[in-house]
Motif scaffolding. Structure first.
Motif, short mmCIF file in Angstrom:
data_model
loop_
_atom_site.label_atom_id
_atom_site.label_comp_id
_atom_site.label_asym_id
_atom_site.label_seq_id
_atom_site.Cartn_x
_atom_site.Cartn_y
_atom_site.Cartn_z
N LEU A 16 0.83 -1.21 0.00
CA LEU A 16 0.00 0.00 0.00
C LEU A 16 0.86 1.26 0.00
O LEU A 16 0.57 2.22 -0.73
N ARG A 17 1.94 1.26 0.80
CA ARG A 17 2.85 2.41 0.80
C ARG A 17 3.47 2.62 -0.57
O ARG A 17 3.60 3.75 -1.03
N TYR A 21 -0.18 5.06 -0.45
CA TYR A 21 -1.00 5.16 0.75
C TYR A 21 -0.12 5.28 2.00
O TYR A 21 1.00 4.78 2.02
N ASP A 22 -0.66 5.91 3.03
CA ASP A 22 0.03 5.98 4.32
C ASP A 22 -0.47 4.79 5.14
O ASP A 22 -1.47 4.89 5.85
N ALA A 23 0.18 3.64 5.01
CA ALA A 23 -0.28 2.41 5.64
C ALA A 23 0.77 1.86 6.59
O ALA A 23 1.97 1.97 6.34
#
Length: 45
Positions: A16-17, A21-23
């Protein structure tokens, strides 16, 4: 920085990163989420 291993959630967060995304993986997983009192949906109204 300590290597955290390669759990499924950590790999998913890394993917995700990589997609922007900030996951992050939650240390302690779902049981830690529940214990912290965060919302959980059971699917049963």
């Amino acid at each position: 920085m300590r290597h955290r291993g390669s759990s499924r959630s950590e790999r998913a967060a890394a993917l995700l990163r990589a997609s922007g995304y900030d996951a992050r993986a939650l240390e302690g997983g779902f049981p830690a989420w529940q214990a912290a009192g965060y919302p959980v949906e059971t699917g049963i109204p």
